[in-house]
Design an enzyme around this catalytic site. Structure first.
Site, PDB file in Angstrom:
ATOM      1  N   THR A  76       0.848  -1.194   0.000  1.00 42.16           N
ATOM      2  CA  THR A  76       0.000   0.000   0.000  1.00 42.16           C
ATOM      3  C   THR A  76       0.885   1.247   0.000  1.00 42.16           C
ATOM      4  O   THR A  76       0.694   2.163  -0.803  1.00 42.16           O
ATOM      5  CB  THR A  76      -0.943   0.000   1.227  1.00 42.16           C
ATOM      6  N   ASN A 161      -4.912  -9.646  -7.873  1.00 33.68           N
ATOM      7  CA  ASN A 161      -4.988 -10.387  -6.616  1.00 33.68           C
ATOM      8  C   ASN A 161      -6.283 -11.183  -6.451  1.00 33.68           C
ATOM      9  O   ASN A 161      -6.335 -12.110  -5.659  1.00 33.68           O
ATOM     10  CB  ASN A 161      -4.816  -9.437  -5.422  1.00 33.68           C
ATOM     11  N   GLN A 189       1.469  -9.831  -6.101  1.00 31.95           N
ATOM     12  CA  GLN A 189       1.129 -11.249  -6.259  1.00 31.95           C
ATOM     13  C   GLN A 189       2.051 -11.951  -7.264  1.00 31.95           C
ATOM     14  O   GLN A 189       1.792 -13.090  -7.656  1.00 31.95           O
ATOM     15  CB  GLN A 189      -0.331 -11.400  -6.708  1.00 31.95           C
ATOM     16  N   SER A 209       5.422  -6.838  -1.282  1.00 26.37           N
ATOM     17  CA  SER A 209       5.149  -6.832   0.143  1.00 26.37           C
ATOM     18  C   SER A 209       5.607  -8.125   0.810  1.00 26.37           C
ATOM     19  O   SER A 209       5.443  -9.203   0.247  1.00 26.37           O
ATOM     20  CB  SER A 209       3.638  -6.664   0.335  1.00 26.37           C
ATOM     21  N   GLY A 210       6.159  -8.015   2.020  1.00 25.90           N
ATOM     22  CA  GLY A 210       6.667  -9.184   2.727  1.00 25.90           C
ATOM     23  C   GLY A 210       5.618 -10.250   2.990  1.00 25.90           C
ATOM     24  O   GLY A 210       5.828 -11.436   2.726  1.00 25.90           O
ATOM     25  N   HIS A 211       4.453  -9.826   3.485  1.00 23.95           N
ATOM     26  CA  HIS A 211       3.500 -10.832   3.992  1.00 23.95           C
ATOM     27  C   HIS A 211       2.750 -11.591   2.906  1.00 23.95           C
ATOM     28  O   HIS A 211       2.007 -12.516   3.211  1.00 23.95           O
ATOM     29  CB  HIS A 211       2.520 -10.186   4.976  1.00 23.95           C
ATOM     30  N   CYS A 336     -17.338  -6.752   2.123  1.00 25.18           N
ATOM     31  CA  CYS A 336     -18.177  -6.083   3.114  1.00 25.18           C
ATOM     32  C   CYS A 336     -17.840  -4.607   3.116  1.00 25.18           C
ATOM     33  O   CYS A 336     -16.759  -4.213   3.530  1.00 25.18           O
ATOM     34  CB  CYS A 336     -17.908  -6.649   4.506  1.00 25.18           C
TER      35      CYS A 336
HETATM   36  C1  LIG Z   1      -2.057  -7.306  -0.637  1.00 22.71           C
HETATM   37  C2  LIG Z   1      -1.948  -6.435  -1.805  1.00 22.71           C
HETATM   38  C3  LIG Z   1      -1.662  -5.071  -1.653  1.00 22.71           C
HETATM   39  C4  LIG Z   1      -1.519  -4.425  -0.299  1.00 22.71           C
HETATM   40  O1  LIG Z   1      -0.336  -4.843   0.315  1.00 22.71           O
HETATM   41  P1  LIG Z   1      -0.013  -4.494   1.833  1.00 22.71           P
HETATM   42  O2  LIG Z   1       1.400  -4.900   1.995  1.00 22.71           O
HETATM   43  O3  LIG Z   1      -0.945  -5.313   2.638  1.00 22.71           O
HETATM   44  O4  LIG Z   1      -0.223  -3.035   2.026  1.00 22.71           O
HETATM   45  C5  LIG Z   1      -1.530  -4.318  -2.793  1.00 22.71           C
HETATM   46  N1  LIG Z   1      -1.662  -4.858  -4.020  1.00 22.71           N
HETATM   47  C6  LIG Z   1      -1.929  -6.154  -4.199  1.00 22.71           C
HETATM   48  C7  LIG Z   1      -2.040  -6.688  -5.583  1.00 22.71           C
HETATM   49  C8  LIG Z   1      -2.085  -6.992  -3.105  1.00 22.71           C
HETATM   50  O5  LIG Z   1      -2.355  -8.278  -3.285  1.00 22.71           O
END
Ligand SMILES: *Cc1c(COP(=O)(O)O)cnc(C)c1O
Length: 412
Positions: A76, A161, A189, A209-211, A336
């Protein structure tokens, strides 16, 4: 082998942190807790060394040089910094005026791209939101047709995503470079799952993103091209001048160590993970499509990453379906919002009707998904869908050969 419940099939939302990542992070909470910006003592140097190593690991994964990595709090933030930072830096007119420049993105991007673009609209930029075709794939041709003389930035995600489709990113990057336009891609992704080379793929700015790749939450990266062309960004967060002035604030050393380790592991295990997940997803897709009538896989059937399957089941009600598969953790085609259940804007943008969007599931696999889990999910979903259909009057009409599609979707 018994399956442990509930099963996790929501890896596109977040992934479990790899235990090897956690192990790498642990010393940086306690013994090696230094601030990487402290230049005068061993604690600081240890922190700085760790951050430098992680920068090398992240750069190696995407074919970049370590200096081109900017640490952030996640995708983000990376998207915000890339999009707002580039637009404001390369604006053709000062703030408050119109005609500041044109930006191209797509209607089914993540909100973390759409919302920064909307904010820029309020600041005097013009934004084209490309409407995706039914297969969800944004092509070079579509971007080329939307391009104008005053286009300054294109932001097209690598992989969607919700549906897992792959846009023509290297081709769009090449087009942008031919036209002297900055190209950003949200590759959240994609990176770590598919081979990435920012040179070959013509990328100027790239978020991840790490997670989403077995690293920790709250840490991410932005690739910022340094040559051919050198991309400059206006900072969003000021103070201290960390990350070459682009992102001030004490670095999340622990998280960065984790993200670096996750990048190293991704590079090592990409091929085996890819093949395994592709086989598992194919089985899931094949069994659900063949054992249940009136199902639809959403998005292009071939141009897809291995870990995401988005599938709709006609004649079942979305919420009841989720209730029926409580021990399978996944996402639905509904979001939601405040009080109501809205059909996914991504599926809507592909032309999927509201009813069908509500009865869609996004099943996303990860490094710890097993064949037993896939088998369990297949049985569970088939059973739930069949059960709900036995209670549906519309399903009875359909089975009698009556075309109920008009009755069902047109009233919305
Ligand atoms: C999860 C996701 C985000 C947001 O990532 P965060 O690290 O949670 O802020 C942005 N773009 C895509 C395509 C995502 O899958």
């Amino acid at each position: 082998m018994a399956v442990k419940l509930p099963i996790y099939m929501d890896n596109a939302a977040t992934t479990r942190t790899d235990p090897r990542v956690v192990e790498a992070m642990l010393p940086y909470f306690t013994e090696k807790f230094g601030n990487s910006a402290s230049r005068n003592h061993k604690f600081g140097w240890e922190g700085e060394d760790a951050v430098d190593r992680a920068r090398e690991q992240a750069a190696a994964l995407i074919g970049a040089s370590p200096k081109e990595i900017v640490w952030t709090s996640g995708s983000t933030e990376s998207n915000n910094l890339a999009i707002k930072g580039a637009a404001r830096m390369y604006a053709k007119a000062p703030e408050g005026q119109t005609g500041r420049g044109h930006i191209i993105t797509a209607a089914h991007e993540h909100k973390a791209v759409l919302d920064p673009c909307k904010r820029l609209q309020n600041e005097g930029f013009e934004v084209t939101f490309l409407q995706p075709p039914a297969d969800g794939v944004i092509t070079r041709q579509m971007v080329a047709e939307a391009m104008r003389d005053d286009t300054i930035l294109v932001s097209i995600m690598w992989t969607n995503n919700e549906i897992g489709t792959i846009n023509e990113v290297p081709e769009i990057g090449a087009l942008c470079h031919e036209r002297g336009v900055i190209f950003h891609t949200d590759a959240t992704q994609w990176v770590g799952k598919m081979p990435t080379d920012v040179e070959k793929d013509h990328i100027d700015l790239m978020s991840w993103s790490g997670h989403k790749m077995y690293g920790p939450k709250g840490v991410g990266a932005l690739y910022v091209r340094r040559r051919n062309p050198r991309v400059r960004l206006e900072a969003i967060q000021d103070g201290g001048g960390h990350e070459r002035g682009m992102r001030s604030g004490t670095l999340n050393v622990t998280g960065i160590v984790g993200l670096g380790k996750a990048c190293e592991l991704a590079l090592q295990e990409m091929d085996t993970d890819h093949e395994r997940l592709l086989n598992l997803r194919r089985k899931l897709e094949r069994e659900l499509s063949s054992r249940l009538e009136v199902t639809q896989v959403n998005g292009h059937l071939e141009r897809r990453v291995p870990h995401i399957l988005n599938i709709s089941f006609g004649f079942v009600e979305g919420e009841s379906l989720l209730m029926g598969i409580k021990d399978i953790a996944c996402s639905s085609g509904s979001a939601c919002t405040s009080a109501s259940l809205e059909p996914s804007y991504v599926l809507k943008s592909l032309g999927v009707g509201d009813e069908l969007a509500h009865s869609s599931l996004r099943l996303s696999l990860g490094r710890w998904s097993t064949e037993e889990e896939i088998d369990y999910a297949i049985e569970g979903i088939v059973k739930a869908v069949n059960h709900l259909r036995t209670m549906s009057p519309l399903w009875d009409l359909h089975k009698e050969g009556i075309d109920v599609s008009k009755i069902e979707w047109q009233t919305h």
